[in-house]
Every structure is written in C-alpha cells, then in structure tokens.
Design an enzyme around this catalytic site. Structure first.
Site, PDB file in Angstrom:
ATOM      1  N   GLY A 268      43.568  43.179  30.580  1.00  0.00           N
ATOM      2  CA  GLY A 268      44.579  42.715  31.553  1.00  0.00           C
ATOM      3  C   GLY A 268      45.216  41.440  31.032  1.00  0.00           C
ATOM      4  O   GLY A 268      45.236  40.413  31.703  1.00  0.00           O
TER       5      GLY A 268
ATOM      6  N   GLY B  34      49.769  36.714  34.312  1.00  0.00           N
ATOM      7  CA  GLY B  34      48.884  35.974  35.198  1.00  0.00           C
ATOM      8  C   GLY B  34      47.668  35.367  34.524  1.00  0.00           C
ATOM      9  O   GLY B  34      47.763  34.744  33.452  1.00  0.00           O
TER      10      GLY B  34
ATOM     11  N   GLU C  69      51.787  48.118  30.149  1.00  0.00           N
ATOM     12  CA  GLU C  69      53.162  47.657  30.329  1.00  0.00           C
ATOM     13  C   GLU C  69      54.140  48.699  29.808  1.00  0.00           C
ATOM     14  O   GLU C  69      53.750  49.617  29.097  1.00  0.00           O
ATOM     15  CB  GLU C  69      53.361  46.313  29.611  1.00  0.00           C
TER      16      GLU C  69
ATOM     17  N   TYR D 286      38.522  36.195  43.867  1.00  0.00           N
ATOM     18  CA  TYR D 286      39.171  35.257  44.785  1.00  0.00           C
ATOM     19  C   TYR D 286      38.426  35.277  46.110  1.00  0.00           C
ATOM     20  O   TYR D 286      37.913  36.319  46.515  1.00  0.00           O
ATOM     21  CB  TYR D 286      40.644  35.651  44.988  1.00  0.00           C
TER      22      TYR D 286
ATOM     23  N   TYR E 245      41.618  39.835  53.222  1.00  0.00           N
ATOM     24  CA  TYR E 245      41.124  39.682  51.848  1.00  0.00           C
ATOM     25  C   TYR E 245      39.600  39.779  51.777  1.00  0.00           C
ATOM     26  O   TYR E 245      39.055  40.844  51.515  1.00  0.00           O
ATOM     27  CB  TYR E 245      41.659  38.384  51.193  1.00  0.00           C
TER      28      TYR E 245
ATOM     29  N   LYS F 240      35.482  42.945  45.479  1.00  0.00           N
ATOM     30  CA  LYS F 240      35.093  41.690  44.822  1.00  0.00           C
ATOM     31  C   LYS F 240      33.591  41.463  44.952  1.00  0.00           C
ATOM     32  O   LYS F 240      32.955  40.929  44.037  1.00  0.00           O
ATOM     33  CB  LYS F 240      35.890  40.513  45.389  1.00  0.00           C
TER      34      LYS F 240
ATOM     35  N   THR G 236      51.374  35.410  41.248  1.00  0.00           N
ATOM     36  CA  THR G 236      51.407  36.443  40.212  1.00  0.00           C
ATOM     37  C   THR G 236      51.992  37.696  40.855  1.00  0.00           C
ATOM     38  O   THR G 236      52.174  37.751  42.077  1.00  0.00           O
ATOM     39  CB  THR G 236      50.001  36.788  39.652  1.00  0.00           C
TER      40      THR G 236
HETATM   41  P1  NAD Z   1      48.592  40.215  37.280  1.00  0.00           P
HETATM   42  O1  NAD Z   1      49.240  41.238  38.110  1.00  0.00           O
HETATM   43  O2  NAD Z   1      49.349  38.989  36.935  1.00  0.00           O
HETATM   44  O3  NAD Z   1      48.094  40.866  35.880  1.00  0.00           O
HETATM   45  C1  NAD Z   1      47.396  42.072  35.866  1.00  0.00           C
HETATM   46  C2  NAD Z   1      47.127  42.503  34.442  1.00  0.00           C
HETATM   47  O4  NAD Z   1      46.401  43.744  34.482  1.00  0.00           O
HETATM   48  C3  NAD Z   1      48.384  42.759  33.598  1.00  0.00           C
HETATM   49  O5  NAD Z   1      48.156  42.307  32.286  1.00  0.00           O
HETATM   50  C4  NAD Z   1      48.486  44.290  33.583  1.00  0.00           C
HETATM   51  O6  NAD Z   1      49.153  44.815  32.434  1.00  0.00           O
HETATM   52  C5  NAD Z   1      47.014  44.642  33.583  1.00  0.00           C
HETATM   53  N1  NAD Z   1      46.740  46.011  34.063  1.00  0.00           N
HETATM   54  C6  NAD Z   1      46.897  46.521  35.305  1.00  0.00           C
HETATM   55  N2  NAD Z   1      46.475  47.812  35.330  1.00  0.00           N
HETATM   56  C7  NAD Z   1      46.029  48.099  34.089  1.00  0.00           C
HETATM   57  C8  NAD Z   1      45.459  49.247  33.469  1.00  0.00           C
HETATM   58  N3  NAD Z   1      45.236  50.372  34.151  1.00  0.00           N
HETATM   59  N4  NAD Z   1      45.136  49.170  32.155  1.00  0.00           N
HETATM   60  C9  NAD Z   1      45.350  48.036  31.416  1.00  0.00           C
HETATM   61  N5  NAD Z   1      45.865  46.926  31.968  1.00  0.00           N
HETATM   62  C10 NAD Z   1      46.200  46.947  33.274  1.00  0.00           C
HETATM   63  O7  NAD Z   1      47.198  39.862  37.977  1.00  0.00           O
HETATM   64  P2  NAD Z   1      46.458  38.480  38.321  1.00  0.00           P
HETATM   65  O8  NAD Z   1      46.946  37.986  39.628  1.00  0.00           O
HETATM   66  O9  NAD Z   1      46.442  37.605  37.127  1.00  0.00           O
HETATM   67  O10 NAD Z   1      44.984  39.045  38.616  1.00  0.00           O
HETATM   68  C11 NAD Z   1      43.996  39.175  37.617  1.00  0.00           C
HETATM   69  C12 NAD Z   1      42.633  38.964  38.256  1.00  0.00           C
HETATM   70  O11 NAD Z   1      42.575  37.627  38.783  1.00  0.00           O
HETATM   71  C13 NAD Z   1      42.356  39.919  39.435  1.00  0.00           C
HETATM   72  O12 NAD Z   1      41.009  40.275  39.430  1.00  0.00           O
HETATM   73  C14 NAD Z   1      42.636  39.026  40.646  1.00  0.00           C
HETATM   74  O13 NAD Z   1      41.927  39.407  41.797  1.00  0.00           O
HETATM   75  C15 NAD Z   1      42.132  37.686  40.116  1.00  0.00           C
HETATM   76  N6  NAD Z   1      42.634  36.518  40.877  1.00  0.00           N
HETATM   77  C16 NAD Z   1      43.958  36.390  41.156  1.00  0.00           C
HETATM   78  C17 NAD Z   1      44.377  35.304  41.916  1.00  0.00           C
HETATM   79  C18 NAD Z   1      45.843  35.108  42.273  1.00  0.00           C
HETATM   80  O14 NAD Z   1      46.143  34.274  43.138  1.00  0.00           O
HETATM   81  N7  NAD Z   1      46.743  35.821  41.636  1.00  0.00           N
HETATM   82  C19 NAD Z   1      43.457  34.347  42.364  1.00  0.00           C
HETATM   83  C20 NAD Z   1      42.122  34.488  42.017  1.00  0.00           C
HETATM   84  C21 NAD Z   1      41.714  35.598  41.279  1.00  0.00           C
END
Ligand code: NAD
Length: 398
Positions: A48, A52, A75, A224, A234, A243, A275
C-alpha cells in the site's frame, strides 16, 4: 493537455503528474531533513505504498534510513486523455528520486491480496536480500479471495443508527448524517476479511517460507482509534472489528517473529490525516478540520510524513525498546488523543454550525490537503502548462 481537478463528492477523478511529483519531493525533503536514522532498516517492503501513510513510510525508509524499498500498490496508468491515478504518479516520482540517490526501488502494481503479487514480491526481493521491515498500509474497499469470491468491506455502525454532524467539503454546508446499522452479522465478518489481519499474516508467512525475513525483522500495520464522537461509526463499528483483528494478528505475528527471527510485530495507531480513505468516512472531514485548527494552534500539527518520521526516529529505531501502550501498540496518535487536544476539539464540535464553521474549523487546510493528494494547488507548479498525462510524473517540477 491542461489537467484540472474534477471532484465528485469525496473523490477527485483526475491527478496532476507534475504536482504529484512536487508533493513527493516535499515529503522527501522532510525525511532527509528530520528523518535521519543511522541504524535503520536496509530493505523495506511497503504494502500500500503509493498514497497516504504507505507512501510517507516508504519515503522515510528510503530518504531517512537509506533503505532499498519494494512498494506494492493498486493504481491505474493514464489511458488516452484520462490521467493516471495520483498514486501512479507518486510512485513514478518516488522511484526516479530514489534511483537518483543511488537507492534500489521497485514498485509492483497489482492486487496485494493475490498470491501472484506475493510471489512477484518474493521474486523481486531475491535481488536485494531479506527484509528488515514490512509495512502493511492497505486501505481497500474489497478483497478477491483465492477462490475468486469478492468480499466487500462496509463502514457501518452496529446495533443503532448513527447520527452526527458532517460537512460537505466542497460547499461548507453542515448536515446531519444518518448511517444505518448493519443488517446482517456477515457485514462485520466481511469487513474483517478485507481490513483485518489475515492478509498481513499471509504476507509474513510467504516471506518467511521464502527465507526473506531478516534476523531482527520488524513488521508494522497501521490502525486508528480516534475520538469518542466517531466510535459508533469507527472503533465500535464494522471497521473497528477489523482493526481489533489486525491488533490480535500483531500479537500472533510478534510471537512467530520473536521465536523464529528475533523479530517484532506491531500495530501503530496513527493520527487522523486527510487521505483518500479518510475523506470517504462521514463525520471525519469535519472532525479533522477542527482537529487541524486545534493542533495547529498548539504547535502539534502533523501530516503523514511527519508521522512516518516519528515512527522511525522516536519509536522503531532509537536503539531503545520500542515504546508501546498496555496493548503493545505503538501510539503515534498520542498528540491527537492528548486530553487538552480532545477537550478543545469537543468544545468546538458542540459549537460548530455553518455560521461558526470558519472560526472553529480549518476547512481551508482540509481542502488544500485534499487537493494536494491529487497534485493540485501546489506552489511552484504551473497548472496552465501543457502536460502529458502519460509522462508518469517524472518531470522535473518547476
Ligand atoms: P490511502 O487510501 O491513502 O492509501 C491506500 C494504499 O493502499 C494505496 O497505496 C493503494 O494503492 C493501496 N491499495 C489499496 N488496495 C490495494 C490492493 N488491493 N492491492 C495493493 N494495494 C492496494 O490510505 P491511508 O489513509 O494511508 O490508510 C493506510 C492505513 O493507515 C489504513 O490501515 C488506515 O486505516 C490507516 N490509518 C489511516 C488514517 C487516516 O486518517 N487516513 C489514520 C490512522 C490509520
């Protein structure tokens, strides 16, 4: 062509290659400046990695720790007049900068849930040796299972309808959102299947069986918790179950890695940031807009890259035991969850309406961060210039 943002609700359907590259450069500069770690990981796999938290962690691994990085993303490249997705441009820009810096970098574009992509990652990693760090940062709406079945995750409360304030980011209109609870328990199970820890542990098992986990390796998945006002949707909702499963998986993986490789597994609870994934959750954009105002005023504001820098420099690679909470989780949301921050946010949440929005929330920063995700609104980028959407984001920013 001239590329402009096309926003549909909480999605932007276009992305700007030069803007995305400039944003990657901004994060690289922060990692180089503040993220230096001497005894960091040498080889890092980020699942991933294109947006983000995953992108920021990859940037910190490469430009803070000097690591070789393998990224996995899902992507879409450009096609005709349709731009690529922002993540596509981000990774192209990242790879170019990594190679310029003499760092090994490769990105696999495909479904991380699939066996094929795991095998491809293993084949690639044989070029650089075993991994010291595996970061699991997937945010996915669905998962295709090995038998071809497609499982979907849902963001729903359990038991009761959830009602709260939410903002329409484009207009600044405040509404009450109502989200119906799950109608069947299978919606919880499905969300756990997609966003829980099973696939993370499959990755670790596959790498272990291939002999690609280094002695002393670490794996981290992101989670989160957030404030009480979002608990029904959530932490206590379907995603919260996923989670919780991720956290239980961390405990199991920790035992496995400790026994076999003197390694460690953690969940890192990160702060709320803008994000693509977080903008899709009702209520969260309004909460984040208020949180930004409060944290900025207290000098505590952070985005993904600042969190990734703290993960490396204050948590994982200090030469000291990794600080964790009573459930063995790394807490990068420590500043967000500070009682003074949460009290201030709660007081503003009670007051916020359309009339007070500008005063109590920082919707402008939210909107700017949202546009920046897609490479728009970035200083120094000429948005009137003709750009080739196929260019892949490797153009020199102005
Ligand atoms: P994001 O949407 O910015 O990025 C998601 C990534 O996952 C991208 O690189 C995408 O290409 C990849 N992806 C999605 N499906 C895929 C698949 N099937 N195969 C390969 N790659 C795939 O997400 P984010 O907000 O950075 O979230 C990432 C983690 O961080 C999650 O577990 C989320 O719960 C956690 N998180 C997010 C936040 C927030 O506020 N955004 C806060 C705390 C924790």
């Amino acid at each position: 062509m001239i590329i402009e943002p096309k926003i549909r609700g909480f999605i932007c359907t276009t992305a700007h290659p030069v803007g995305c590259a400039a944003e990657v450069d901004r994060e690289i500069a922060i990692a180089r400046d503040r993220g230096r770690v001497d005894d960091g990981p040498r080889t890092v796999l980020v699942i991933g990695s294109s947006m983000g938290y995953g992108l920021a962690t990859r940037i910190e691994a490469a430009f803070g720790a000097g690591a070789a990085t393998l990224g996995v993303q899902y992507e879409r490249p450009a096609a005709g007049k349709r731009t690529a997705t922002a993540g596509w441009y981000n990774s192209a820009a990242f790879e170019r900068r990594a190679r310029e810096a003499g760092l090994w970098a490769h990105t696999i574009n495909g479904d991380a849930f699939s066996q094929e992509v795991k095998q491809e990652a293993i084949d690639r990693l044989r070029e650089v040796g075993p991994v010291d760090l595996v970061v699991y940062s997937l945010a996915a709406p669905r998962r295709t299972m090995p038998d071809g079945r497609v499982v979907k995750s849902v963001l729903k409360p359990i038991g009761e309808t959830y009602r709260n304030k939410t903002v329409l980011v484009e207009t600044g209109q405040i509404e009450t959102v109502e989200i119906e609870p799950i109608s069947e328990p299978s919606e919880i199970d499905d969300t756990v299947t997609v966003m829980g820890g099973e696939d993370w542990s499959w990755w670790i098992e596959a790498l272990d069986e291939a002999g690609l986990l280094a002695t002393g390796c670490t794996t981290v998945a992101y989670s989160y918790i957030g404030p009480e006002l979002t608990f029904p949707i959530y932490r206590h909702g379907t995603i919260g179950h996923a989670k919780a499963h991720l956290e239980a998986t961390a405990h199991a993986l920790d035992q496995r890695l400790a026994t076999r490789h003197q390694g460690r597994a953690f969940v890192s609870v990160n702060k709320a940031v803008v994000t693509q994934s977080s903008s899709a959750i009702p209520v969260v954009p309004l909460y984040i807009s208020i949180l930004f105002r409060v944290m900025q005023e207290m000098g505590l504001h952070e985005g993904c890259i600042e969190q990734a820098v703290r993960l490396f420099t204050d948590r994982l690679y200090t030469g000291q035991p990794v600080p964790v909470d009573e459930e063995q989780r790394i807490r990068l949301d420590d500043w967000e969850m500070r009682p003074d921050v949460q009290q201030a946010v709660n007081a503003l949440w009670e007051r916020v309406d359309e009339a007070s929005l500008e005063e109590v929330a920082d919707l402008d920063t939210y909107r700017a961060d949202f546009l920046r995700l897609f490479g728009f609104g970035i200083e120094g980028v000429d948005y009137q210039a003709d750009v080739d959407p196929n260019f892949g984001g490797v153009e020199e920013p102005a």
